[in-house]
Design a protein around this motif. Structure first.
Motif, PDB file in Angstrom:
ATOM      1  N   GLY A 105      65.959 -17.097 128.221  1.00 14.13           N
ATOM      2  CA  GLY A 105      66.450 -18.473 128.220  1.00 14.13           C
ATOM      3  C   GLY A 105      66.018 -19.250 126.996  1.00 14.13           C
ATOM      4  N   ILE A 106      65.810 -18.550 125.856  1.00 17.63           N
ATOM      5  CA  ILE A 106      65.342 -19.185 124.627  1.00 17.63           C
ATOM      6  C   ILE A 106      66.488 -19.226 123.620  1.00 17.63           C
ATOM      7  CG2 ILE A 106      63.738 -19.040 122.689  1.00 17.63           C
ATOM      8  CD1 ILE A 106      61.833 -17.520 124.539  1.00 17.63           C
ATOM      9  N   PRO A 107      66.944 -20.415 123.229  1.00 17.61           N
ATOM     10  CA  PRO A 107      67.989 -20.507 122.195  1.00 17.61           C
ATOM     11  C   PRO A 107      67.451 -20.030 120.845  1.00 17.61           C
ATOM     12  CG  PRO A 107      67.769 -22.577 123.425  1.00 17.61           C
ATOM     13  CD  PRO A 107      66.586 -21.736 123.772  1.00 17.61           C
ATOM     14  N   PRO A 108      68.167 -19.193 120.122  1.00 16.43           N
ATOM     15  CA  PRO A 108      67.708 -18.680 118.824  1.00 16.43           C
ATOM     16  C   PRO A 108      67.930 -19.698 117.709  1.00 16.43           C
ATOM     17  CG  PRO A 108      69.828 -17.724 119.378  1.00 16.43           C
ATOM     18  CD  PRO A 108      69.441 -18.578 120.547  1.00 16.43           C
ATOM     19  N   VAL A 109      67.064 -20.713 117.658  1.00 12.67           N
ATOM     20  CA  VAL A 109      67.205 -21.802 116.690  1.00 12.67           C
ATOM     21  C   VAL A 109      66.043 -21.747 115.702  1.00 12.67           C
ATOM     22  CG1 VAL A 109      67.327 -24.306 116.374  1.00 12.67           C
ATOM     23  CG2 VAL A 109      68.380 -23.232 118.401  1.00 12.67           C
ATOM     24  N   VAL A 110      66.338 -21.725 114.417  1.00 17.83           N
ATOM     25  CA  VAL A 110      65.296 -21.674 113.394  1.00 17.83           C
ATOM     26  C   VAL A 110      64.393 -22.907 113.495  1.00 17.83           C
ATOM     27  CG1 VAL A 110      64.843 -21.712 110.907  1.00 17.83           C
ATOM     28  CG2 VAL A 110      66.675 -20.278 111.819  1.00 17.83           C
ATOM     29  N   GLY A 111      63.071 -22.662 113.465  1.00 17.72           N
ATOM     30  CA  GLY A 111      62.102 -23.746 113.550  1.00 17.72           C
ATOM     31  C   GLY A 111      61.643 -24.040 114.957  1.00 17.72           C
ATOM     32  N   ARG A 112      62.263 -23.431 115.943  1.00 19.83           N
ATOM     33  CA  ARG A 112      61.916 -23.693 117.344  1.00 19.83           C
ATOM     34  C   ARG A 112      60.624 -22.966 117.715  1.00 19.83           C
ATOM     35  NH1 ARG A 112      65.036 -25.311 121.775  1.00 19.83           N
ATOM     36  NH2 ARG A 112      64.112 -24.799 123.799  1.00 19.83           N
ATOM     37  N   ARG A 113      59.700 -23.684 118.388  1.00 27.80           N
ATOM     38  CA  ARG A 113      58.490 -23.056 118.913  1.00 27.80           C
ATOM     39  C   ARG A 113      58.833 -22.383 120.236  1.00 27.80           C
ATOM     40  NH1 ARG A 113      53.469 -24.389 117.200  1.00 27.80           N
ATOM     41  NH2 ARG A 113      52.612 -24.349 119.297  1.00 27.80           N
ATOM     42  N   VAL A 114      58.401 -21.140 120.385  1.00 28.44           N
ATOM     43  CA  VAL A 114      58.753 -20.371 121.573  1.00 28.44           C
ATOM     44  C   VAL A 114      57.509 -19.658 122.101  1.00 28.44           C
ATOM     45  CG1 VAL A 114      61.126 -20.008 120.810  1.00 28.44           C
ATOM     46  CG2 VAL A 114      59.386 -18.330 120.219  1.00 28.44           C
ATOM     47  N   GLU A 115      57.558 -19.328 123.372  1.00 31.45           N
ATOM     48  CA  GLU A 115      56.502 -18.520 123.986  1.00 31.45           C
ATOM     49  C   GLU A 115      57.108 -17.208 124.448  1.00 31.45           C
ATOM     50  OE1 GLU A 115      53.219 -18.546 127.640  1.00 31.45           O
ATOM     51  OE2 GLU A 115      54.295 -20.387 127.101  1.00 31.45           O
ATOM     52  N   VAL A 116      56.581 -16.114 123.943  1.00 33.95           N
ATOM     53  CA  VAL A 116      57.065 -14.781 124.290  1.00 33.95           C
ATOM     54  C   VAL A 116      55.859 -13.902 124.600  1.00 33.95           C
ATOM     55  CG1 VAL A 116      58.354 -12.750 123.535  1.00 33.95           C
ATOM     56  CG2 VAL A 116      59.079 -15.027 122.782  1.00 33.95           C
ATOM     57  N   GLY A 117      55.826 -13.348 125.790  1.00 31.90           N
ATOM     58  CA  GLY A 117      54.712 -12.479 126.157  1.00 31.90           C
ATOM     59  C   GLY A 117      53.375 -13.170 126.150  1.00 31.90           C
ATOM     60  N   GLY A 118      53.365 -14.470 126.453  1.00 35.27           N
ATOM     61  CA  GLY A 118      52.117 -15.222 126.479  1.00 35.27           C
ATOM     62  C   GLY A 118      51.645 -15.694 125.119  1.00 35.27           C
TER      63      GLY A 118
END
Length: 253
Positions: A105-118
């Motif tokens: 559910g993560i939009p692939p947007v440059v500059g976006r902070r994301v959490e993946v695998g903790g």
């Protein structure tokens, strides 16, 4: 009087990086500085920051400098990457399929902070099929200018426990009560506001861990003071009662 491992020290700090001829404030616990730098966070508690020397998650440069400081002293110094957030590592830029991000559910947007695998990262670039996520700390590889001030040292068990509580719970320290219950045990009284906190169980687990590892506390009697309003009180003027909810807890070593 230098500080030593295990001392509870209160500090003010400002951490900046250079960008050309400018200095950009990246982090501070001083409200006025945060506002003027445009990094003010209304959800943050701006007050002297607690460091347990040798045991806190502060950069190595700050921990080392504190050992030669005293209450009221100020220092300004440069923290190199080896004593700050480490070198910048290309192997921490991870390629993930766009389809996998979509499943998260993560939009692939440059500059976006994301959490993946903790882990927290920033999307640096996106192609038709892949996103490249940078899991380096934002300040990795940077020299940091640190302004450090020691504003106090906590001496009593009461003060130390209260500051540890407010590490994890946004409570007024005046509403917290601490009393010793024999060797290695305390009674900790918290206000009813604690019952409305999200992830209360996790917060308590973290607190108990700190009480055990930093203060050697082996047992905690937890009391939550709750005021119950009386509905349909009689004309004789029955007043609201106060009830204590108690729980026994043993910090995990």
């Amino acid at each position: 009087m230098a500080f030593k491992d295990g001392d509870f020290v209160l500090i003010n700090y400002v951490i900046s990086v250079k960008d050309g001829d400018r200095e950009i404030v990246e982090d501070t616990n001083k409200e006025d500085v945060a506002k003027s730098a445009g990094i003010y966070d209304s959800n943050r508690r701006y007050e002297p920051y607690l460091v347990v020397v040798g045991r806190s998650q502060v950069i190595k440069a700050i921990d080392e400098q504190l050992r030669d400081m005293d209450v009221g002293q100020r220092k300004e110094f440069i923290a190199t990457p080896d004593k700050a957030y480490g070198p910048y590592r290309n192997d921490l830029i991870i390629r993930l399929p766009i389809k996998q991000l979509n499943r998260y559910g993560i939009p692939p947007v440059v500059g976006r902070r994301v959490e993946v695998g903790g882990r927290i990262g920033v999307i640096r670039s996106v192609t038709e099929r892949f996103a490249y996520i940078d899991f380096n700390h934002p300040l990795a590889g940077r020299d940091l200018k640190v302004e450090l001030e020691v504003v106090g040292k906590l001496e009593t068990l009461d003060d130390k426990v209260k500051y540890l509580v407010t590490r994890y719970m946004p409570l007024d320290r005046n509403s917290i009560s601490v009393s010793q219950q024999g060797e290695g045990s305390i009674e900790l009284q918290l206000p009813q506001e604690v019952l409305g906190l999200s992830d209360l169980e996790s917060r308590l687990q973290l607190l108990l861990g700190d009480l055990s590892s930093l203060l050697g506390i082996k047992g905690v009697k937890l009391v939550v003071n709750v005021t119950l309003s009386q509905q349909g009180a009689s004309a004789s003027g029955q007043q609201a009662s106060q009830q204590q909810q108690e729980a026994q807890a043993t910090p995990q070593s």
